[in-house]
Each structure stands twice: as structure tokens, then as C-alpha cells.
Design a protein around this motif. Structure first.
Motif, mmCIF file in Angstrom:
data_model
loop_
_atom_site.group_PDB
_atom_site.id
_atom_site.type_symbol
_atom_site.label_atom_id
_atom_site.label_comp_id
_atom_site.label_asym_id
_atom_site.label_seq_id
_atom_site.Cartn_x
_atom_site.Cartn_y
_atom_site.Cartn_z
ATOM 1 N N THR A 77 0.857 -1.190 0.000
ATOM 2 C CA THR A 77 0.000 0.000 0.000
ATOM 3 C C THR A 77 0.888 1.233 0.000
ATOM 4 O O THR A 77 1.791 1.363 0.825
ATOM 5 C CB THR A 77 -0.885 0.028 1.256
ATOM 6 O OG1 THR A 77 -1.455 -1.276 1.415
ATOM 7 C CG2 THR A 77 -1.982 1.063 1.153
ATOM 8 N N GLN A 78 0.598 2.111 -0.940
ATOM 9 C CA GLN A 78 1.432 3.303 -1.052
ATOM 10 C C GLN A 78 0.519 4.517 -0.939
ATOM 11 O O GLN A 78 -0.468 4.640 -1.672
ATOM 12 C CB GLN A 78 2.136 3.276 -2.402
ATOM 13 C CG GLN A 78 3.162 4.358 -2.564
ATOM 14 C CD GLN A 78 3.757 4.322 -3.961
ATOM 15 O OE1 GLN A 78 3.690 3.311 -4.660
ATOM 16 N NE2 GLN A 78 4.307 5.445 -4.366
ATOM 17 N N ILE A 79 0.798 5.365 0.044
ATOM 18 C CA ILE A 79 -0.059 6.551 0.224
ATOM 19 C C ILE A 79 0.752 7.804 -0.094
ATOM 20 O O ILE A 79 1.797 8.060 0.515
ATOM 21 C CB ILE A 79 -0.590 6.634 1.663
ATOM 22 C CG1 ILE A 79 -1.344 5.328 2.007
ATOM 23 C CG2 ILE A 79 -1.502 7.850 1.851
ATOM 24 C CD1 ILE A 79 -1.671 5.186 3.469
ATOM 25 N N ASP A 80 0.321 8.517 -1.095
ATOM 26 C CA ASP A 80 0.976 9.781 -1.438
ATOM 27 C C ASP A 80 0.187 10.932 -0.813
ATOM 28 O O ASP A 80 -1.036 10.991 -0.936
ATOM 29 C CB ASP A 80 1.009 9.981 -2.954
ATOM 30 C CG ASP A 80 1.948 8.982 -3.594
ATOM 31 O OD1 ASP A 80 2.952 8.630 -2.946
ATOM 32 O OD2 ASP A 80 1.670 8.531 -4.732
ATOM 33 N N THR A 81 0.890 11.777 -0.138
ATOM 34 C CA THR A 81 0.206 12.920 0.477
ATOM 35 C C THR A 81 0.568 14.187 -0.285
ATOM 36 O O THR A 81 1.739 14.422 -0.566
ATOM 37 C CB THR A 81 0.660 13.101 1.929
ATOM 38 O OG1 THR A 81 0.696 11.812 2.532
ATOM 39 C CG2 THR A 81 -0.266 14.002 2.698
ATOM 40 N N ASP A 108 -3.509 10.047 -1.703
ATOM 41 C CA ASP A 108 -3.699 9.216 -2.908
ATOM 42 C C ASP A 108 -3.152 7.810 -2.610
ATOM 43 O O ASP A 108 -1.955 7.621 -2.443
ATOM 44 C CB ASP A 108 -2.935 9.863 -4.072
ATOM 45 C CG ASP A 108 -3.152 9.095 -5.361
ATOM 46 O OD1 ASP A 108 -3.979 8.144 -5.357
ATOM 47 O OD2 ASP A 108 -2.485 9.410 -6.361
ATOM 48 N N THR A 109 -4.016 6.852 -2.526
ATOM 49 C CA THR A 109 -3.580 5.506 -2.110
ATOM 50 C C THR A 109 -3.502 4.540 -3.311
ATOM 51 O O THR A 109 -4.444 4.466 -4.096
ATOM 52 C CB THR A 109 -4.567 4.926 -1.083
ATOM 53 O OG1 THR A 109 -4.835 5.954 -0.142
ATOM 54 C CG2 THR A 109 -3.993 3.712 -0.397
ATOM 55 N N THR A 110 -2.351 3.811 -3.437
ATOM 56 C CA THR A 110 -2.201 2.820 -4.518
ATOM 57 C C THR A 110 -1.942 1.453 -3.891
ATOM 58 O O THR A 110 -1.137 1.331 -2.977
ATOM 59 C CB THR A 110 -0.983 3.165 -5.401
ATOM 60 O OG1 THR A 110 -0.892 4.572 -5.526
ATOM 61 C CG2 THR A 110 -1.079 2.510 -6.748
ATOM 62 N N TYR A 111 -2.654 0.440 -4.373
ATOM 63 C CA TYR A 111 -2.415 -0.943 -3.908
ATOM 64 C C TYR A 111 -1.766 -1.719 -5.041
ATOM 65 O O TYR A 111 -2.284 -1.735 -6.148
ATOM 66 C CB TYR A 111 -3.740 -1.621 -3.531
ATOM 67 C CG TYR A 111 -4.492 -0.900 -2.436
ATOM 68 C CD1 TYR A 111 -4.152 -1.112 -1.090
ATOM 69 C CD2 TYR A 111 -5.529 -0.022 -2.745
ATOM 70 C CE1 TYR A 111 -4.837 -0.435 -0.092
ATOM 71 C CE2 TYR A 111 -6.219 0.656 -1.757
ATOM 72 C CZ TYR A 111 -5.870 0.447 -0.430
ATOM 73 O OH TYR A 111 -6.541 1.113 0.545
#
Lengths: 221, 441
Positions: free
Chosen positions: B74-78, B88-91
Motif C-alpha cells: 500500500t502506497q499513500i501519497d500525500t 492518494d492511495t495505490t495498492y
């Protein structure tokens, strides 16, 4: 027997053109013994090679034993050489791996003569040069004079009409040289063999019927 | 004429002894290597008992089960837009590792899934992993035992010295009958025949010998067991599962290997993995005899690649061993023949044709090569004796047979002609005047 008309021989490399023979006209009759003299590099050997069909002239006509061989293919020329011509070289050119008798048999081998007959003819030829007792020897076991006599036996074993000798006494001392010369003279007289001999030795040349002198590729006498 | 050629060739060879030695050594050593290679390939890959069907066989040796671990990252870009934080969350799913287990087959999966393939004429299930020590006359004998079914004898065509294979009824009745090979027979009884009806005790059970086979001369393990018994006579290994066990299977294909491979792939893909509580992926790779051989030799996972590599290595080696000496020989010959240019001039002056000169030199080379070949054959015999004696190749014995002889002589012939032709051709074209200029004679 040998007729040369307007013979030219030119050696060409990329940068240089050398004239070895220049407008040579010679007619040698059957049974003649002719010697050719001239300084080193004047074209004597080239002339002999042209007569012996070992080399082709650049232009001109070569007629040997009434045959114009220019149009022969290499196989026919080889057969013609084998039947008509015999060669004697200054440095003998015996094949070291072959015994004396095998060396002498060589021309007959290419004439497809059977082994028994080859041997008989070779012994006969060796007898005529006085080397009958050396048949099993190898060339390195012979003296220079003996080698040249074996070479003469090889040249005459097929009984050619013409014998071409390129300085046959050049590598021999005067005694051996005279011996070889005597054999050639005898062949000429008894068998009527036509002989052309290149030589540097005036004394040898004097013994022949006719002397041709070559200078810078041209005939001067 | 031919006699003259032979005499001359002999004299030429004996005149330059060192040169001849180098040349003959090159020829004979190279030939020895080629002959050993030929002998090895013939021993291992020719169709003979018990592998008369070699080209029609497919082998199941190992089954692989896999579990692929997937992880979700899980990658969360703030980012700040108008001073308000936006997320912005990417799985992403990634393979993070694979668990793998590889072993022989369980009997069940083979029986259930692969005994009724349409493109297969016959198949056999066997387990050749067992090894027992028995004592006879105070000597320990390690007996490799192959538990197999009656079809084994139809797929692998053993040569029987005496007796017969066991049959389906003996198998179903679980009768303790045994076929043994000649090597074991010799060790156990001191002879290789007249042992039918004799008994051998194995794992507390008395087995009756019903047949003796010749020990095969190939390295394949399953056909090299000392003893063959119906696999029903021993209780099943309690550790065996549906998928895993010590079994292998060999198929005699009916319409070529490719068709059967396809059918096997299809059947494998249909096998439910519900029977295993951990692994999820099944991998079964059928191999041809050559593939299996190459894989065992190179320890590579992929049988097709292994076979390709084995071929590259074998042919590369053979190519090197043939090409280099031939080039070298041509080189040596050119310089040697050049040395004899005055001789060629003389021969031509006295009437030899190009063809006669060519024949003479090729002939010399053929004579030289034949002598080298004979020495090479001698060296091969010695090498084979040493290899067999030292058992470098295990139980496989290299041998020389008629076909092998013919191969070798063809190779020798090609050698002779190739290495003589080029220099001889060059010299036969030499101008007489130029040839005579060389006073070296």
C-alpha cells in the motif's frame, strides 16, 4: 626439329616490365647439337624453357617435332613433353626419396609402362651412363658427377628426340664436367638425339655443332 | 602406379621422423577422442535392450508443487492542495517469494490421473529408490530393488538369461517373486544361471527367483536395479501422500512424444489442488530419454535446455577436436609440400599431369592418416580398457563394435582426404618454371 619464330617473352609486375626474350628466331635441325651462351640473366634459361614447353612465350610461334603445341591443353602438353623431350638441370633435380633406379624410371611411370619393362629400360639407361651398379643407391649417396649421370639416364630413358640441358656441367669440376659432356656427345652421335645445351663454358660450347649467343634477350650470333 | 605411391609415401614419412611423429600423434590422439565420444554416445543412446523403444519413451521423474506468496503493498501519497492534505492511495500486488517442494511421485496421483492417457500405448509405474544390505557368505551386498508393475517388462525389453518376468496375477496376489540381474546373481549365487526357484531373503521376506536378466549397459538407474519385485509385495510407505512418494512412471507413446506431452499438460492442468492443504500450483514436466539424461548430467531445472546444452557441449567438443587438428594438419602439409616444389617441377617436366600430382599427394596423406588411424584405434582400445577398469562412467562399459569401427574409418578417411586435398591442389597448379626455381630437393 625445333623452330622458334618471333619469340618474345615479357615478365610483368605491377611496376616494372622486363623483356627476357626479344624477337628470337631459331631453327634447330634434327640431330644437331647446339649450345647457347650469354651472360647471366640474358635469357638463356628462359629460351630453353620455352623450347621445352615448360614456359609459354608472350608472343611468337613454337614448333617442336613438327607440332605446334600452343593449342594443346595441359594434359596433352604433359604427354607430348613426356614422349618428345628430356631434361637435364644444373642442380640435377633428382628426387631424394627415390632410389637411383626409381628416379630414372620416372618418365616411364607417367607413360604407363609396366614395371618390368620400366626396370629393364632404366637399367639400360644407367648402363649407358656407366652407373649400372648404383641402382639401389639414393641420390645423397652419390657424387655430383654421378648425380648428373643419373639425371642424364632419366632424361634419355624414354628415348626422346630432343634433349634440353641447362648448364649440365655448371655444378661439376672439369673432370666430371668432361665426363658428362662426353656422354652427351656420344648420345648425339650414336642415337642422333637433338641436343640443346645452355652453358657458360666456352670449351664445352666448342665441342658442339653450333653456338648461339644471347645478349639482353636478343640473339647476337 | 599405386605401389609407387605407397613406397614414396612410406619414404617421405620415414625421412622426416619428427615431423611424422607430430603429425601421427595429432591424428591418432584426435581420432581416439572422437572414437571415445562415438563409443560413449552409442553405448548410452542407441536402441538396444532394455531400451529398444528409446525414442518412444517419456519419463515422469519428479513432481513439483509450489506456493507463490503474494503481498499487497500500500502506497499513500500525500499532497497539499489549498493547505488541505490530500491522500492518494495505490495498492499493488507483488510476488514476494515461492515455496517449492519437489520429489518423486505418489503412487495415487499416477494411478488416478495418468494410467488412461489416450496417446499412450502402455505405461509402467515403479519405484527404484530402495537399497538394502544383505549378507551372503560373510560378504555385504548392497541390493538396489525396483518395485514395479508387470508393464515394466513390456516397456523395457530386458534380455533374459533364464526364466521370465512376473505377471499381473502374481502382482495382484502379492506373490513374493523376484527377477534379478546377472551382476547380483553372480555376487549372490556365484553363477549367472540355474538359479530359478532359489530363494533370496529381503526385509524378512523370502523371495523366489523366477528370472535372471542381463545387466544392461546403460547408466539409466531404474533398469540397473539388482532386483525387481511386484510393488504390491511390500506395504506402502506411510510417509507417501497423494502427490509425493518415491515413484516414477514411464510411458510408451503411441503417436509421437509431442502428442503425449500435450495430453499430459492438459491432464496436469485439470488436477485439483484441493488434496493439498498448502501448495497451490502443480508442475509436472515429462522428459524424453535424452532430456532426462542431459538433466541428470547438467543438474539444470529445464530438461529441454539441458538437452540443448548437452548437445552444444558434445558437438562443440567434437568440432574443436576435429577442426583444430585438420587446420593444423593442412598447415603442416602445405609447408611440407612447399618444400617439395622442385620435385613437383621435375615430375611435371617429365610428363606428370595435374591429376597425377594431386593423386600422389592425397595418397600420401591417406597413407599417413590410415597409419595414424591404426595407432588411434590402438590408443582407443587402451583408453577404453582403462576407462572401464577404473569405472569412471559407473557401471557403464564402453565397447567397440562393428558399427563403431565403420564410423571410425569413415572419420579417418574424411580426415585423410580433407587434410591432403587443399595443399595438393595448390601444388598441382604450380607453374613448372617456378617450381623448378626452388633448388631444395
Amino acid at each position: 626439329m625445333i623452330q622458334l619464330e618471333n619469340i618474345h617473352k615479357v615478365y610483368r609486375t605491377k611496376t616494372i616490365e622486363t623483356t627476357a626474350l626479344n624477337n628470337i628466331n631459331i631453327h634447330i635441325k634434327k640431330g644437331e647439337f647446339v649450345s647457347i651462351m650469354g651472360p647471366s640473366g640474358c635469357g638463356k634459361s628462359t629460351l630453353l624453357n620455352v623450347m621445352g614447353l615448360l614456359d609459354e612465350p608472350t608472343s611468337g610461334k613454337v614448333i617442336v617435332a613438327d607440332q605446334e603445341v600452343a593449342n594443346y591443353n595441359s594434359k596433352a602438353t604433359a604427354a607430348f613433353r613426356n614422349q618428345t623431350l628430356g631434361f637435364i638441370f644444373q642442380s640435377f633435380h633428382l628426387i631424394p626419396d627415390l632410389s637411383v633406379i626409381d628416379n630414372v624410371e620416372l618418365p616411364l611411370l607417367y607413360r604407363k609402362v609396366n614395371a618390368k619393362q620400366r626396370k629393364a629400360l632404366a637399367i639400360q639407361a644407367l648402363e649407358s651412363v656407366g652407373l649400372k651398379n648404383r641402382t639401389g643407391h639414393f641420390p645423397n649417396q652419390l657424387s655430383g658427377g654421378q648425380k648428373q649421370r643419373v639425371a642424364i639416364a632419366r632424361a634419355i630413358v624414354g628415348q626422346p628426340d630432343i634433349l634440353l640441358a641447362d648448364e649440365p656441367t655448371g655444378n661439376l669440376d672439369s673432370v666430371m664436367g668432361n665426363e658428362v659432356m662426353d656422354i652427351l656427345l656420344q648420345l648425339n652421335q650414336t642415337l642422333n638425339t637433338t641436343i640443346v645445351m645452355v652453358t657458360h663454358d666456352e670449351n664445352m660450347a666448342k665441342k658442339t655443332h653450333r653456338l648461339l649467343r644471347i645478349y639482353d634477350g636478343s640473339q647476337v650470333a | 602406379m599405386i605401389k609407387n605411391y605407397i613406397i614414396l609415401a612410406w619414404r617421405v614419412l620415414s625421412r622426416k621422423k619428427f615431423f611424422t611423429f607430430i603429425t601421427l600423434f595429432g591424428i591418432s590422439f584426435t581420432l581416439m577422442v572422437i572414437m571415445l565420444l562415438t563409443s560413449f554416445l552409442q553405448t548410452e543412446f542407441s536402441q538396444k535392450a532394455p531400451l529398444k523403444n528409446l525414442d518412444k519413451l517419456l519419463f515422469f521423474e519428479q513432481i513439483t508443487l509450489k506456493k507463490i506468496h503474494l503481498d499487497t503493498v500500500t502506497q499513500i501519497d500525500t499532497s497539499y492542495i489549498d493547505q488541505v492534505a490530500q491522500y492518494d492511495t495505490t495498492y499493488t500486488t507483488k510476488e514476494t517469494g515461492t515455496d517449492m517442494s519437489r520429489s518423486g511421485f505418489g503412487e495415487e496421483i499416477l494411478q488416478e490421473q495418468f494410467t488412461k492417457l489416450e496417446s499412450v500405448e502402455k505405461s509402467t509405474i515403479y519405484n527404484s529408490t530402495a537399497l538394502f544390505d544383505i549378507f551372503q557368505n560373510n560378504n555385504k551386498i548392497s541390493v538396489s530393488v525396483n518395485y514395479c508393475d508387470p508393464n515394466f517388462w513390456e516397456i523395457f525389453n530386458f534380455d533374459f538369461i533364464e526364466g521370465r518376468p512376473f505377471n499381473a496375477s502374481e502382482m495382484s496376489q502379492e506373490l513374493p517373486v523376484m527377477v534379478i540381474n546377472s551382476e547380483f546373481c553372480k555376487k549372490y549365487f556365484g553363477r549367472t544361471q540355474n538359479v530359478l526357484g532359489e530363494e533370496i531373503k529381503l526385509e524378512g521376506k523370502q523371495f523366489q527367483v523366477i528370472g535372471v536378466v542381463h545387466k544392461p549397459n546403460v547408466s539409466m538407474e531404474a533398469v540397473n536395479s539388482y532386483a525387481f519385485v511386484p510393488y504390491t509385495v511390500f506395504p506402502k510407505n506411510p510417509n507417501d501422500t497423494y502427490f509425493f512418494g518415491g515413484y516414477q512412471m514411464t510411458f510408451l507413446t503411441a503417436n509421437g512424444l509431442d502428442k503425449t506431452r500435450k495430453e499430459m499438460d492438459f491432464v496436469s492442468s485439470q488436477i485439483s489442488m484441493d488434496k493439498h492443504d498448502y501448495y497451490e500450483v502443480l508442475e509436472i514436466v515429462p522428459k524424453s530419454y535424452q532430456e532426462s539424461y542431459a538433466q541428470n548430467m547438467l543438474y539444470n531445472d529445464d530438461p529441454t535446455k539441458s538437452l540443448r546444452w548437452m548437445r552444444i557441449i558434445l558437438f562443440g567438443l567434437a568440432g574443436l577436436f576435429v577442426t583444430l587438428p585438420i587446420l593444423n594438419l593442412i598447415n603442416l602439409n602445405v609447408s611440407r609440400i612447399m618444400d617439395r616444389s622442385a620435385e613437383i617441377g621435375v615430375r611435371k617436366a617429365f610428363g606428370a599431369t595435374k591429376m597425377e600430382i594431386l593423386t600422389q599427394f592425397v595418397f600420401e596423406n591417406v597413407v599417413q592418416t590410415i597409419i595414424g588411424g591404426i595407432i588411434g584405434l590402438g590408443l582407443t582400445f587402451i583408453a577404453i580398457y582403462l576407462i572401464n577398469d577404473s569405472q569412471i562412467l559407473g557401471s557403464v562399459k564402453l565397447s567397440i563394435d562393428l558399427l563403431f569401427f565403420i564410423y571410425s574409418f569413415i572419420i579417418i578417411g574424411i580426415f585423410g582426404i580433407l587434410s591432403g586435398l587443399l595443399p595438393a591442389y595448390r601444388m598441382s597448379k604450380l607453374q613448372i618454371v617456378n617450381a623448378l626455381k626452388s633448388i631444395k630437393l
